[in-house]
Motif scaffolding. Structure first.
Motif, short mmCIF file in Angstrom:
data_model
loop_
_atom_site.label_atom_id
_atom_site.label_comp_id
_atom_site.label_asym_id
_atom_site.label_seq_id
_atom_site.Cartn_x
_atom_site.Cartn_y
_atom_site.Cartn_z
N THR A 87 0.87 -1.17 0.00
CA THR A 87 0.00 0.00 0.00
C THR A 87 0.91 1.22 0.00
O THR A 87 1.58 1.50 1.00
N THR A 88 0.94 1.92 -1.13
CA THR A 88 2.03 2.86 -1.38
C THR A 88 1.53 4.23 -1.82
O THR A 88 0.34 4.45 -2.10
N PHE A 89 2.46 5.16 -1.86
CA PHE A 89 2.30 6.41 -2.61
C PHE A 89 3.50 6.52 -3.55
O PHE A 89 4.64 6.44 -3.09
N PRO A 90 3.24 6.71 -4.86
CA PRO A 90 1.94 6.68 -5.54
C PRO A 90 1.29 5.30 -5.43
O PRO A 90 1.94 4.31 -5.17
N ALA A 91 -0.03 5.27 -5.68
CA ALA A 91 -0.82 4.07 -5.43
C ALA A 91 -0.56 2.97 -6.44
O ALA A 91 -0.29 3.23 -7.62
N ASN A 92 -0.64 1.73 -5.96
CA ASN A 92 -0.71 0.56 -6.84
C ASN A 92 -2.16 0.29 -7.21
O ASN A 92 -3.08 0.62 -6.47
N TYR A 93 -2.35 -0.33 -8.37
CA TYR A 93 -3.72 -0.68 -8.77
C TYR A 93 -3.74 -2.08 -9.34
O TYR A 93 -2.73 -2.60 -9.83
N GLN A 94 -4.93 -2.69 -9.25
CA GLN A 94 -5.19 -3.94 -9.95
C GLN A 94 -6.29 -3.69 -10.98
O GLN A 94 -7.33 -3.11 -10.66
N ASP A 95 -6.03 -4.12 -12.21
CA ASP A 95 -6.95 -3.93 -13.32
C ASP A 95 -7.56 -5.28 -13.67
O ASP A 95 -6.87 -6.18 -14.15
N PRO A 96 -8.88 -5.47 -13.43
CA PRO A 96 -9.50 -6.77 -13.72
C PRO A 96 -9.69 -7.01 -15.21
O PRO A 96 -9.97 -8.14 -15.62
N GLY A 97 -9.54 -5.96 -16.03
CA GLY A 97 -9.76 -6.10 -17.47
C GLY A 97 -11.23 -6.06 -17.83
O GLY A 97 -12.11 -6.16 -16.96
N LEU A 98 -11.50 -5.90 -19.11
CA LEU A 98 -12.88 -5.76 -19.58
C LEU A 98 -13.51 -7.10 -19.93
O LEU A 98 -14.72 -7.17 -20.14
N ASN A 141 1.56 0.41 -11.52
CA ASN A 141 1.70 1.70 -10.85
C ASN A 141 2.24 2.67 -11.89
O ASN A 141 3.28 2.42 -12.49
N PRO A 142 1.54 3.79 -12.13
CA PRO A 142 1.99 4.73 -13.16
C PRO A 142 3.39 5.27 -12.92
O PRO A 142 4.04 5.75 -13.86
N SER A 143 3.89 5.20 -11.68
CA SER A 143 5.21 5.74 -11.37
C SER A 143 6.30 4.68 -11.36
O SER A 143 7.46 4.99 -11.03
N PHE A 144 5.95 3.45 -11.69
CA PHE A 144 6.93 2.37 -11.62
C PHE A 144 8.15 2.67 -12.50
O PHE A 144 9.30 2.52 -12.06
N ALA A 145 7.92 3.12 -13.70
CA ALA A 145 9.02 3.34 -14.64
C ALA A 145 9.93 4.48 -14.23
O ALA A 145 11.11 4.51 -14.59
N THR A 146 9.40 5.41 -13.44
CA THR A 146 10.20 6.57 -13.02
C THR A 146 10.74 6.45 -11.59
O THR A 146 11.21 7.42 -11.03
N PHE A 160 9.67 2.47 -3.76
CA PHE A 160 10.63 2.10 -4.79
C PHE A 160 10.02 0.99 -5.64
O PHE A 160 9.05 0.33 -5.23
N PRO A 161 10.54 0.77 -6.86
CA PRO A 161 9.97 -0.27 -7.72
C PRO A 161 10.05 -1.65 -7.07
O PRO A 161 11.07 -2.02 -6.48
N ALA A 216 7.30 -7.65 -11.98
CA ALA A 216 6.42 -6.73 -11.26
C ALA A 216 6.43 -5.35 -11.90
O ALA A 216 7.44 -4.92 -12.47
N THR A 217 5.29 -4.66 -11.83
CA THR A 217 5.20 -3.27 -12.31
C THR A 217 4.57 -2.38 -11.23
O THR A 217 4.00 -1.34 -11.53
N THR A 218 4.67 -2.82 -9.99
CA THR A 218 4.12 -2.05 -8.86
C THR A 218 5.25 -1.48 -8.01
O THR A 218 6.43 -1.73 -8.27
N CYS A 219 4.89 -0.74 -6.99
CA CYS A 219 5.85 -0.15 -6.05
C CYS A 219 5.71 -0.81 -4.68
O CYS A 219 4.69 -1.44 -4.38
N ARG A 220 6.70 -0.65 -3.85
CA ARG A 220 6.67 -1.09 -2.46
C ARG A 220 6.97 0.11 -1.56
O ARG A 220 7.80 0.96 -1.90
#
Length: 877
Positions: A250-261, A271-276, A284-285, A291-295
């Motif tokens: 549970t981080t800042f910036p937030a992690n998300y789970q996308d269930p898909g359509l 996490n939109p900030s993972f790459a940066t 941190f990544p 993984a593409t989330t943060c910790r």
């Protein structure tokens, strides 16, 4: 009556906590007028040297010489004490996740604070209201004390059924007829942890000439907090080179789970900030493969020690009544305020629709499940307020040849918790995310900041109190002459009523899942206890004495119990004394343990759901959510258990005191305690560690998602522990260089085995971190004292052996602290002291324990302050 020997007189000065007795103090002990007095461990007035049980006495001035600033610190120097509850535990609560109210407790033999009986002038105080199992040491008026007597032996037959591990009896001064002003100052080398203390004592009247004395003591103490970033060893919970890996999903910036359509299709996380790089250094990544989330490194925003303020006032009046009678009145009022801070509130399972302006471009368009820790809300901050009041009216004296003592005692202990920062209203906060006002992935704009401020949750979340009203009376006398002296007998009775009330403010607690109190409910209960006891001391010969005691207790809610005790003292020569004792004990479950309603709280550690994330890999299941089910704090359902059985114990000890010369005293005592039906909740690590065995404890919602594990209080099994206490004191001959005294006090723990359930396997805890605690193989305090005219100095060392760390993959180093103090008393009434605590600036050893919010060290056994300058000035007139 036996003629006092050098050995018997030395017993009067027996020490604990490694405190050094100065040569002048020893000289005073060496030639006193021997007087029969009541001492801890017996109801019969006798010479202190006559005891058959191991009794340690610490004079108040020894606290001063050692630079001790509070009762918790004083007891931590006693090797027989393995206390795991202190100021650091107020940060984030105890290992169960529940608030502690900032309490500190004694824990002789490591059996738990609930099995060490704490007395003030031989009478009980009300226990701290959170679980009602132990006295809060913060409420003891340290500046009013004359001495502390520590009975390192079971004493249920004398004082009550819960004295299984031993008794700590704080004894105040009998009278004061001068005024003393004292100021203390502690300044650490590093920032944080500053301390100040001021106390005033004054009294008038002389019991011998005026027939009365009235005195009062006022003490104020303040300690500044230490943040994790102010100490190198506690700065981070993530350092793989050291084995630290305590982070949150549970981080800042937030992690998300996308269930898909696509219904039932695979879910993705991101996490939109993972790459940066996320938000270093707080997040941190995620280093996991793919993984593409943060910790979140939450440790960076946790205090090591809280802010603390204590105020105590103690007043005592003593009045001679007629010939041989003394009436006394004691009044105690103490307060303790603790401000503790932990990381900002984790918000999980937030719904983020694609209508939000902050919806990630890479997401599928489905509503996302978001885990967000809003750093802008600030650290979660709790103000705990504790209060203790006690009044005792007593009479003692001699009537028709009987020494008697009786009194009325009323005491109450209160505590309350107040949210003063960081907490947010869950529903309002979630609505702000859903309607697009709050940005989970970046800093808030003006509208978002204003909305976030509006979700702040403030106010009192809970309060509790325990009241204890009692009457006690006992009488003793010599009854016949025996070969070794007078046989003496004592009889006594006690009646008390305990009332406990626990109130949860649902309007506050129900709005914040991150409080650990969201599922708590109010409760209350009471009970009556009556007791009868007797004691017989028989000096069979001049060398052999036998002590017999028995106590009958009746609890209105758990039934009756009778506990006997036998003690034997044999002194074949002036240089050798042999002693031994055996007894039984019985601890009734507290009112809170029996009656607390179910409460849903966070687990202390992060876990994987065994069904939806087995082995840390999210299951191919449409209800699985990696951000909820994997490597995250889960929930546990806790509470009381009306069907609890009492804890019962059997203990014995034997030892010797050897004094080959007047300059050297050596003691050794073996002790052995067996406890059955131990009351506790099964450690959460055990439940998650064996799903096949404990799967019935995993409670689930109707849709199969996790609800909580069931972890109520229960009778777990047996505890078997034994060890040896040793001490030595060497008094060097006085010379031109002054008088020196060298002392050692140590406890060697042979075994500490426990069962997690009845009939289960025993786990050995000595030298290793068990489910929640470590037990030290060896602890000691070593001291060297010097006295020359108005000058004096004390060099002391407190030591604990290392142990196998949690998880069993590494070792924790030994912990050794050296303190040095010097005193000058060259002007009448004036005493000056200066010293250095933690002289070598020893950091707490590295540990990867994860049962506390603090990481990198263990706040229960070590001191984060570091090297500190200690100053003290006292003036009496």
């Amino acid at each position: 009556m036996m003629k006092p020997t050098v050995l018997s007189l030395s017993l009067k000065a027996m020490f604990a906590a490694g405190a050094v007795m100065s040569i002048s103090a020893i000289a005073q002990e060496a030639a006193p007028t021997m007087q029969r007095v009541e001492i801890t461990g017996s109801s019969i007035k006798r010479l202190q040297a006559e005891t058959a049980t191991p009794l340690s006495v610490i004079k108040a001035e020894e606290f001063v010489k050692a630079g001790v600033t509070n009762v918790q610190e004083a007891l931590s120097r006693i090797p027989a004490n393995q206390s795991g509850m202190g100021a650091g535990n107020a940060v984030g609560g105890n290992y169960s996740g529940l608030p502690t109210g900032g309490m500190a407790s004694a824990d002789l033999r490591g059996l738990g604070g609930d099995k060490t009986l704490v007395l003030l002038n031989g009478r009980r105080l009300a226990n701290h209201p959170y679980d009602g199992a132990a006295v809060d040491l913060n409420m003891i008026p340290i500046s009013a004390l004359d001495r502390v007597e520590v009975l390192r032996d079971g004493a249920s037959a004398i004082y009550g059924t819960d004295a299984i591990g031993g008794v700590v009896n704080f004894i105040t001064k009998k009278s004061i007829n001068q005024t003393t002003i004292t100021a203390e100052l502690l300044r650490p080398k590093q920032q944080g942890g500053d301390e100040e203390r001021v106390n005033l004592s004054s009294g008038f009247g002389n019991l011998a000439t005026d027939g009365f004395n009235i005195f009062g003591v006022l003490d104020w103490h303040k300690q500044e907090s230490i943040g994790s970033q102010q100490r190198e060893f506690s700065k981070t919970g993530y350092d793989l080179a050291k084995g630290l890996n305590a982070t949150s999903g549970t981080t800042f910036p937030a992690n998300y789970q996308d269930p898909g359509l696509i219904p039932g299709g695979p879910a993705t996380t991101g996490n939109p900030s993972f790459a940066t790089g996320c938000n270093p250094p707080y997040s941190f990544p995620n280093p996991a493969a793919g993984a593409t989330t943060c910790r979140q490194d939450y440790t960076r925003q946790v205090d090591d020690n809280p802010d603390q303020k204590k105020l105590s006032a103690f007043v005592k009046g003593a009045f001679k009544v007629g010939d041989g009678h003394l009436a006394t009145v004691e009044v105690l009022h103490a307060t303790n305020e603790v401000i503790s801070r932990t990381a900002p509130p984790p918000q999980t399972g937030l719904a983020l629709p694609n209508t939000s302006p902050y919806y990630p471009a890479a997401a599928s368009g489905a509503t996302l499940s978001v885990n967000w820790r809003p750093l802008e809300a600030g650290q979660r901050t709790i103000l705990s307020k504790g209060k203790a009041d006690r009044i005792v009216a007593a009479m003692e004296g001699n009537l028709s040849g009987w020494d008697y003592k009786g009194g009325l005692n009323y005491s109450v202990s209160k505590s309350e918790e107040n949210f003063i920062g960081g907490y947010v209203q869950d529903a309002s906060f979630a609505a702000g995310v859903a309607n697009g006002i709050l940005n989970p992935f970046g800093l808030q704009n003006a509208a978002g900041a204003a909305y976030l401020a509006s979700t702040a949750l403030r106010g009192q979340v809970q309060n509790a109190e325990v009241k204890n009203t009692g009457f006690d009376f006992k009488a003793s006398r010599d009854i016949m002459e025996m070969s070794g002296g007078q046989m003496a007998v004592a009889f006594g009775a006690e009646a008390r009523r305990e009332v406990a009330d626990f109130f949860v403010n649902r309007d506050i607690a129900g709005q914040a899942a991150s409080s650990g109190l969201s599922g708590s409910l109010s409760t209350g209960a009471s009970r009556n206890i009556q007791a009868l006891f007797t004691e017989l001391v028989m000096p069979v010969t001049k060398e052999l004495e036998v002590q017999l005691a028995a106590r009958y207790d009746r609890y209105s809610d758990v039934g009756n119990t009778t506990n006997p005790k036998i003690g034997i003292r044999y002194q074949p020569s002036t240089a050798l004394l042999l002693r031994g004792s055996a007894s039984t004990g019985f601890r009734a479950p507290t009112l809170f343990e029996k009656n607390a309603p179910p409460s849903k709280n966070d687990t202390s550690n992060a876990y994987n759901d065994p069904i939806l994330c087995p082995g840390g890999v999210v299951a191919n299941n449409p209800i699985a959510n990696e951000l909820r089910d994997c490597d995250l704090q889960q929930f546990k359902l806790q509470g009381g258990n009306a069907n609890l059985s009492p804890e019962k114990s059997k203990s014995f000890s034997f030892g010797a005191v050897f004094e080959p010369t007047q300059a050297l005293t050596l003691t050794a005592d073996y002790w052995n305690i067996k406890l059955k039906d131990k009351i506790d909740a099964l450690p959460e690590e055990i439940i998650y560690g064996d799903y096949a065995k404990y799967q019935a404890r995993f409670l689930r919602n109707p849709d199969g998602t996790p609800f909580a594990i069931s972890d109520f209080k229960e009778n777990l099994g047996e505890v078997e522990t034994d060890g040896i206490d040793v001490s030595a004191m060497w008094r060097l001959p006085k010379s031109e260089m002054g008088a020196f005294t060298l002392s050692l006090d140590g406890t060697w723990l042979h075994s500490y085995k426990y069962q997690n359930e009845k009939g289960g396997a025993f786990d050995e805890n000595v030298g290793r971190f068990g489910a929640t605690y470590a037990k030290f193989r060896w602890q000691h305090t070593l001291s060297l004292g010097w006295k020359q005219g108005p000058w004096g100095a004390t060099l002391s060392n407190a030591y604990k052996t290392g142990y196998r760390d949690q998880g069993g993959t590494r070792d924790v180093d030994a912990y050794s602290l050296w303190n040095l103090t010097g005193t000058w008393e060259g002007i009448k009434g004036l005493s000056l002291m200066a010293g250095v605590k933690n002289l070598l600036d020893e950091d707490p050893p590295l540990t990867i324990q994860s049962t506390l919010f603090q990481q990198g060290y263990d706040a229960r056994y070590t001191d984060p302050v570091g090297r500190a300058l200690y100053l003290r000035a006292s003036y009496s007139f």
